[in-house]
Design an enzyme around this catalytic site. Structure first.
Site, mmCIF file in Angstrom:
data_model
loop_
_atom_site.group_PDB
_atom_site.id
_atom_site.type_symbol
_atom_site.label_atom_id
_atom_site.label_comp_id
_atom_site.label_asym_id
_atom_site.label_seq_id
_atom_site.Cartn_x
_atom_site.Cartn_y
_atom_site.Cartn_z
ATOM 1 N N ALA A 159 0.863 -1.171 0.000
ATOM 2 C CA ALA A 159 0.000 0.000 0.000
ATOM 3 C C ALA A 159 0.904 1.227 0.000
ATOM 4 O O ALA A 159 2.059 1.155 0.429
ATOM 5 C CB ALA A 159 -0.883 -0.019 1.238
ATOM 6 N N GLY B 136 0.564 -4.813 1.109
ATOM 7 C CA GLY B 136 -0.727 -4.845 0.414
ATOM 8 C C GLY B 136 -0.631 -5.457 -0.975
ATOM 9 O O GLY B 136 -1.624 -5.962 -1.508
ATOM 10 N N GLU C 98 -0.913 -9.033 -0.333
ATOM 11 C CA GLU C 98 -2.316 -9.291 0.033
ATOM 12 C C GLU C 98 -3.211 -9.278 -1.211
ATOM 13 O O GLU C 98 -4.182 -10.027 -1.292
ATOM 14 C CB GLU C 98 -2.779 -8.255 1.065
ATOM 15 C CG GLU C 98 -2.087 -8.457 2.414
ATOM 16 C CD GLU C 98 -2.315 -7.328 3.388
ATOM 17 O OE1 GLU C 98 -2.032 -6.167 3.020
ATOM 18 O OE2 GLU C 98 -2.785 -7.583 4.510
ATOM 19 N N GLU D 247 5.188 -4.962 7.063
ATOM 20 C CA GLU D 247 4.513 -3.887 7.794
ATOM 21 C C GLU D 247 5.089 -3.651 9.181
ATOM 22 O O GLU D 247 5.039 -2.542 9.698
ATOM 23 C CB GLU D 247 3.005 -4.179 7.905
ATOM 24 C CG GLU D 247 2.224 -4.036 6.603
ATOM 25 C CD GLU D 247 2.154 -5.316 5.781
ATOM 26 O OE1 GLU D 247 2.973 -6.235 6.021
ATOM 27 O OE2 GLU D 247 1.283 -5.388 4.891
HETATM 28 C C1 HXC Z 1 4.994 4.439 -1.433
HETATM 29 C C2 HXC Z 1 6.855 3.482 -2.353
HETATM 30 C C3 HXC Z 1 6.536 2.238 -1.774
HETATM 31 C C4 HXC Z 1 5.341 2.155 -0.993
HETATM 32 C C5 HXC Z 1 8.368 2.005 -2.881
HETATM 33 N N1 HXC Z 1 7.996 3.302 -3.029
HETATM 34 N N2 HXC Z 1 7.496 1.349 -2.116
HETATM 35 N N3 HXC Z 1 6.079 4.569 -2.181
HETATM 36 N N4 HXC Z 1 4.619 3.303 -0.842
HETATM 37 N N5 HXC Z 1 4.928 1.027 -0.438
HETATM 38 C C6 HXC Z 1 8.677 4.354 -3.783
HETATM 39 C C7 HXC Z 1 9.883 4.884 -3.031
HETATM 40 O O1 HXC Z 1 9.493 5.850 -2.065
HETATM 41 C C8 HXC Z 1 10.679 5.489 -4.165
HETATM 42 O O2 HXC Z 1 10.134 6.732 -4.562
HETATM 43 C C9 HXC Z 1 10.407 4.537 -5.325
HETATM 44 O O3 HXC Z 1 9.209 3.832 -4.982
HETATM 45 C C10 HXC Z 1 11.511 3.521 -5.509
HETATM 46 O O4 HXC Z 1 11.704 2.858 -4.261
HETATM 47 P P1 HXC Z 1 13.150 2.674 -3.598
HETATM 48 O O5 HXC Z 1 12.925 2.403 -2.144
HETATM 49 O O6 HXC Z 1 14.056 3.803 -3.933
HETATM 50 O O7 HXC Z 1 13.672 1.359 -4.369
HETATM 51 P P2 HXC Z 1 14.624 0.206 -3.829
HETATM 52 O O8 HXC Z 1 15.770 0.773 -3.038
HETATM 53 O O9 HXC Z 1 14.920 -0.626 -5.024
HETATM 54 O O10 HXC Z 1 13.731 -0.624 -2.789
HETATM 55 C C11 HXC Z 1 12.548 -1.287 -3.239
HETATM 56 C C12 HXC Z 1 11.706 -1.722 -2.025
HETATM 57 C C13 HXC Z 1 11.484 -0.520 -1.093
HETATM 58 C C14 HXC Z 1 12.466 -2.837 -1.251
HETATM 59 C C15 HXC Z 1 10.412 -2.287 -2.559
HETATM 60 O O11 HXC Z 1 10.974 0.563 -1.858
HETATM 61 C C16 HXC Z 1 10.545 -0.786 0.037
HETATM 62 O O12 HXC Z 1 10.920 -1.385 1.055
HETATM 63 N N6 HXC Z 1 9.298 -0.306 -0.102
HETATM 64 C C17 HXC Z 1 8.316 -0.379 0.980
HETATM 65 C C18 HXC Z 1 7.791 -1.775 1.133
HETATM 66 C C19 HXC Z 1 6.745 -1.856 2.241
HETATM 67 O O13 HXC Z 1 7.047 -1.529 3.419
HETATM 68 N N7 HXC Z 1 5.521 -2.278 1.900
HETATM 69 C C20 HXC Z 1 4.439 -2.369 2.866
HETATM 70 C C21 HXC Z 1 3.649 -1.081 2.843
HETATM 71 S S1 HXC Z 1 2.400 -1.052 4.071
HETATM 72 P P3 HXC Z 1 10.845 8.143 -4.207
HETATM 73 O O14 HXC Z 1 10.024 9.122 -4.994
HETATM 74 O O15 HXC Z 1 10.708 8.285 -2.739
HETATM 75 O O16 HXC Z 1 12.261 7.983 -4.663
HETATM 76 C C22 HXC Z 1 1.185 -2.008 3.445
HETATM 77 C C23 HXC Z 1 -0.012 -2.155 4.351
HETATM 78 C C24 HXC Z 1 -1.193 -2.667 3.638
HETATM 79 O O17 HXC Z 1 1.217 -2.496 2.369
HETATM 80 C C25 HXC Z 1 -2.393 -2.580 4.506
HETATM 81 C C26 HXC Z 1 -3.692 -2.715 3.797
HETATM 82 C C27 HXC Z 1 -4.083 -1.608 2.944
#
Ligand code: HXC
Length: 258
Positions: free
Chosen positions: A66, A109, A112, A132
């Site tokens: 998400a 998400g 999911e 998360e």
């Molecule tokens: C918003 C995101 C994002 C996310 C990546 N980006 N994941 N933006 N929400 N979930 C954005 C980054 O901010 C960045 O933009 C761009 O995508 C590239 O990501 P990087 O981090 O620079 O790439 P990399 O170093 O290759 O790492 C990839 C990654 C990492 C491992 C996927 O981005 C990451 O850990 N993302 C978060 C994963 C996460 O925690 N997901 C769970 C979310 S909570 P900018 O513009 O900043 O450079 C969830 C709850 C659901 O899903 C609940 C129900 C609705």
């Protein structure tokens, strides 16, 4: 191919394909993206030309979760009142089979969303996780329930409590995905599988999906009893008569969806 702001859609044979298209954000799922995905799937579900669907992302990410930037400042009341998490529930109401074709990151998400589909085809480099806990929260769109049912309690605990990621091979071993294929074949394989299913008796496919899903919602006796009613119901269809006649006459069945 039709282009919306956050997804691309197309119909390939009898398969409706939805591609998440926010490459700059690793296909993070914000409200507009989920709204477009669900509207596209619901339109395919209502379209008699479509027999099955595929959701995919790109080679770097199916979806990295998400959209954290969208959620970061939300209050509890905003989260409870938001339609956002409800989008994942709408996937449950889709009656035709939906297959996720997963390459790259499949996190939070995003995982999911994949798990709310009926089957998952993974590309070799895919990474599955529920990270998360690293954000101070837990999965909120079914992850604690669907992941536990898919891989069992101990692996689910490790993934959700300690952010363990699974490789595609591990995901296959633990029963999270159906098959693992080279990255470049992932979408094609999912579409091929969807096409095969879409060529089968449509009403029986829909009933079969309902019956398998009931295994997650009901006690065994109740599920077996539902199955018996659904099995018997299919004897009211032309496709049942055709399917059994075709077997006896040693020919290929021609399905009518009636
Ligand atoms: C918003 C995101 C994002 C996310 C990546 N980006 N994941 N933006 N929400 N979930 C954005 C980054 O901010 C960045 O933009 C761009 O995508 C590239 O990501 P990087 O981090 O620079 O790439 P990399 O170093 O290759 O790492 C990839 C990654 C990492 C491992 C996927 O981005 C990451 O850990 N993302 C978060 C994963 C996460 O925690 N997901 C769970 C979310 S909570 P900018 O513009 O900043 O450079 C969830 C709850 C659901 O899903 C609940 C129900 C609705």
């Amino acid at each position: 191919m039709s282009t919306l702001e956050n997804i691309l859609t197309r119909i390939d044979g009898r398969v409706g394909v939805v591609q998440i298209n926010r490459p700059k954000a690793m296909n993070a799922l914000n409200g507009p993206t989920m709204s477009e995905i669900m509207s596209a799937l619901e339109a395919f579900d209502a379209d008699p030309a479509v027999g099955a669907m595929v959701i995919t992302g790109d080679e770097r990410a199916f979806a990295a979760g998400a959209d954290i930037k969208q959620m970061a400042t939300a209050s509890v009341v905003e989260m409870m009142n938001s339609p956002f998490i409800g989008y994942w529930d709408r996937l449950r109401a889709i009656s035709k089979p939906v297959i996720a074709a997963v390459n790259g990151w499949c996190l939070g998400g995003g995982n999911e969303l994949a798990m709310a589909c009926d089957m998952i085809v993974a590309g070799e480099g895919a990474r599955f996780g529920q990270p998360e806990i690293n954000l101070g929260v837990i999965p909120g769109a079914g992850g604690t329930q669907r992941l536990t049912r898919a891989v069992g309690k101990t692996i689910a605990m490790e993934m959700i409590l300690n952010a363990r990621q699974l490789s595609a091979e591990e995901a296959l071993r633990y029963g999270l995905v159906n098959r693992v294929v080279p990255v470049e074949r992932c979408l094609g394989e999912a579409v091929r599988l969807a096409e095969e299913i879409a060529a089968r008796a449509p009403f029986a496919i829909r009933i079969a999906k309902e019956a398998v899903n009931a295994a997650f919602e009901t006690a065994l006796a109740e599920g077996v009893s539902l199955e018996r009613r659904l099995f018997s119901l299919l004897f009211s269809t032309e496709d049942q008569k055709e399917g059994m006649a075709a077997f006896i006459e040693k020919r290929k069945a021609e399905w009518k969806g009636k």
